[in-house]
Scaffold this motif. Structure first.
Motif, short mmCIF file in Angstrom:
data_model
loop_
_atom_site.label_atom_id
_atom_site.label_comp_id
_atom_site.label_asym_id
_atom_site.label_seq_id
_atom_site.Cartn_x
_atom_site.Cartn_y
_atom_site.Cartn_z
N LYS A 192 0.86 5.54 -0.21
CA LYS A 192 -0.01 6.71 -0.09
C LYS A 192 0.59 7.90 -0.83
CE LYS A 192 -2.49 9.60 3.17
NZ LYS A 192 -2.66 10.07 4.55
N THR A 229 0.86 -1.19 0.00
CA THR A 229 0.00 0.00 0.00
C THR A 229 0.90 1.24 0.00
OG1 THR A 229 -0.11 0.01 2.42
CG2 THR A 229 -1.88 -1.14 1.23
N ALA A 265 2.31 7.37 7.35
CA ALA A 265 2.20 8.32 6.24
C ALA A 265 2.66 9.66 6.79
CB ALA A 265 0.77 8.38 5.74
N THR A 271 -0.79 8.78 11.61
CA THR A 271 -1.41 8.05 12.72
C THR A 271 -0.73 6.71 12.96
OG1 THR A 271 -3.04 6.86 11.38
CG2 THR A 271 -3.69 9.04 12.19
N ASP A 282 7.00 4.77 2.35
CA ASP A 282 6.47 3.63 1.59
C ASP A 282 7.52 3.06 0.63
OD1 ASP A 282 4.23 4.05 3.02
OD2 ASP A 282 3.07 4.95 1.40
C1 FAD Z 1 -9.74 10.02 -0.58
C2 FAD Z 1 -9.28 10.41 0.80
C3 FAD Z 1 -9.83 11.55 1.40
C4 FAD Z 1 -9.39 11.94 2.65
N1 FAD Z 1 -9.95 13.05 3.22
C5 FAD Z 1 -9.50 13.48 4.42
C6 FAD Z 1 -10.05 14.64 5.03
O1 FAD Z 1 -10.97 15.28 4.49
N2 FAD Z 1 -9.52 15.05 6.22
C7 FAD Z 1 -8.52 14.37 6.81
O2 FAD Z 1 -8.05 14.77 7.87
N3 FAD Z 1 -8.00 13.26 6.27
C8 FAD Z 1 -8.46 12.79 5.09
N4 FAD Z 1 -7.91 11.68 4.52
C9 FAD Z 1 -6.76 11.09 5.15
C10 FAD Z 1 -7.07 9.85 5.89
O3 FAD Z 1 -7.97 10.07 6.92
C11 FAD Z 1 -5.77 9.27 6.46
O4 FAD Z 1 -4.67 9.83 5.86
C12 FAD Z 1 -5.75 7.80 6.23
O5 FAD Z 1 -6.80 7.28 6.97
C13 FAD Z 1 -4.47 7.10 6.60
O6 FAD Z 1 -4.01 7.52 7.85
P1 FAD Z 1 -2.54 8.04 7.94
O7 FAD Z 1 -2.32 9.01 6.87
O8 FAD Z 1 -2.32 8.47 9.34
O9 FAD Z 1 -1.73 6.72 7.59
P2 FAD Z 1 -0.72 5.87 8.48
O10 FAD Z 1 -1.47 4.89 9.28
O11 FAD Z 1 0.26 6.77 9.18
O12 FAD Z 1 0.01 5.12 7.26
C14 FAD Z 1 0.68 3.88 7.41
C15 FAD Z 1 0.78 3.22 6.05
O13 FAD Z 1 -0.51 2.93 5.55
C16 FAD Z 1 -0.52 3.03 4.13
N5 FAD Z 1 -1.52 4.03 3.71
C17 FAD Z 1 -2.06 5.04 4.43
N6 FAD Z 1 -2.99 5.70 3.70
C18 FAD Z 1 -3.01 5.11 2.49
C19 FAD Z 1 -3.75 5.34 1.29
N7 FAD Z 1 -4.67 6.31 1.20
N8 FAD Z 1 -3.50 4.54 0.22
C20 FAD Z 1 -2.58 3.54 0.30
N9 FAD Z 1 -1.87 3.28 1.41
C21 FAD Z 1 -2.08 4.05 2.48
C22 FAD Z 1 0.88 3.39 3.71
O14 FAD Z 1 1.59 2.20 3.45
C23 FAD Z 1 1.43 4.06 4.96
O15 FAD Z 1 2.83 4.00 5.06
C24 FAD Z 1 -8.37 11.22 3.30
C25 FAD Z 1 -7.84 10.07 2.71
C26 FAD Z 1 -8.29 9.65 1.47
C27 FAD Z 1 -7.71 8.39 0.87
#
Ligand code: FAD
Length: 262
Positions: free
Chosen positions: A8, A6, A123, A128, A37
């Motif tokens: 991001k 996965t 990410a 998180t 990633d």
């Molecule tokens: C279409 C979309 C709309 C969003 N809208 C909002 C918003 O309006 N407000 C807001 O605050 N957040 C939003 N987000 C962000 C989202 O809530 C988080 O970023 C997401 O849940 C992952 O959490 P993190 O970034 O803390 O990932 P972490 O848990 O820190 O990531 C760990 C690992 O997970 C994988 N990963 C994380 N996210 C993805 C991904 N999308 N695709 C593939 N692999 C991934 C990667 O391998 C990464 O290294 C959105 C995300 C998406 C995809």
């Protein structure tokens, strides 16, 4: 060995940032694959190379720009790229994002079983580090977190995790979800041939309908967390910039002595 990674799409963290309604303001061409990633892609490529056979899938969930994340994975050597995008995913929280990723992983797994899903440790925008756990829970697969090294043998994944006071060795049956740290390996640089090939390589595009996921269960309406406020960090006060006109060392020493730091 069949491995899905996965990846991001994250904004360029070095550039000046602003916020709109609690979300980072994005502009075109502003971002790439989450740097951490690269370690996940590298771990997958090394396992496939060691096995002498297999395929690496790169999967991202995000808006139209997010395709850049899987193209980067192709440049590094991934064999297949999948981009899930749908207006109804907007505003997803970690559970919604994990649900969409899990549905896409199940679709790949149902066509031909996967051995592993590998994620980064965090990410660099959302930070998180919860997504790998939410993903493993949704899939109902075993999970190994924060791997400093990863090996696979006899249907079992084994990791070593470096904790402050101990090195833990843990294993889980395949298929499993493994998150790797930046200690796990040194990501390779894309070579020219792969960069050129990645430009034209097909990227599978899926919507929520392709995955049989109800938009109301993953988008903003379903989000269990909400960003209540986000604002820029005010510039630090009390900084002193010394222009060195030959006496920089003396000024620095005086500064430290005055504050009892030397
Ligand atoms: C279409 C979309 C709309 C969003 N809208 C909002 C918003 O309006 N407000 C807001 O605050 N957040 C939003 N987000 C962000 C989202 O809530 C988080 O970023 C997401 O849940 C992952 O959490 P993190 O970034 O803390 O990932 P972490 O848990 O820190 O990531 C760990 C690992 O997970 C994988 N990963 C994380 N996210 C993805 C991904 N999308 N695709 C593939 N692999 C991934 C990667 O391998 C990464 O290294 C959105 C995300 C998406 C995809």
């Amino acid at each position: 060995m069949r491995i899905l990674v996965t990846v991001k799409f994250t904004p360029d963290l070095q550039s000046q940032r602003s916020f709109t309604d609690g979300s980072v303001t994005r502009t075109a061409d502003d971002g790439s694959m989450n740097e951490l990633d690269e370690n996940a892609v590298e771990a997958a490529l090394q396992l496939v190379e060691a096995a002498g056979e297999g395929e690496v899938y790169a999967l991202t969930v995000g808006g139209p720009d997010a395709v850049a994340a899987v193209r980067k994975a192709l440049q590094l050597g991934a064999h297949h790229a999948i981009h899930v995008s749908d207006a109804e995913i907007a505003g997803a929280d970690v559970f919604g994002t994990a649900k969409v990723l899990a549905a896409a992983i199940r679709k790949v797994h149902d066509e031909q079983p996967l051995d592993l899903v590998i994620t980064g440790m965090a990410a660099l925008d959302g930070l998180t580090s919860m997504l790998p756990t939410a993903l493993a829970a949704d899939l109902g697969w075993a999970q190994l977190t924060l791997a400093s090294s990863l090996s696979v043998a006899d249907g079992t994944a084994t990791i070593v995790r470096h904790m402050p006071d101990a090195h833990e060795t843990m294993s889980a049956p395949l298929p499993a979800v493994v998150s790797v740290t930046d200690e796990a390996n040194t990501p390779r640089y894309p070579n020219f041939k792969l960069i050129m090939a990645a430009r034209k390589a097909p990227v599978t595009q899926w919507s929520l309908a392709d995955l049989g996921v109800d938009g109301a269960s993953v988008g903003a309406i379903a989000a269990r967390t909400e960003v209540v406020d986000a604002s820029e960090v005010p510039p630090r006060e009390g900084r002193q910039v010394v222009t060195d006109t030959g006496d920089g060392g003396v000024v620095l020493a005086d500064f430290l002595i005055e504050r009892g730091l030397a």
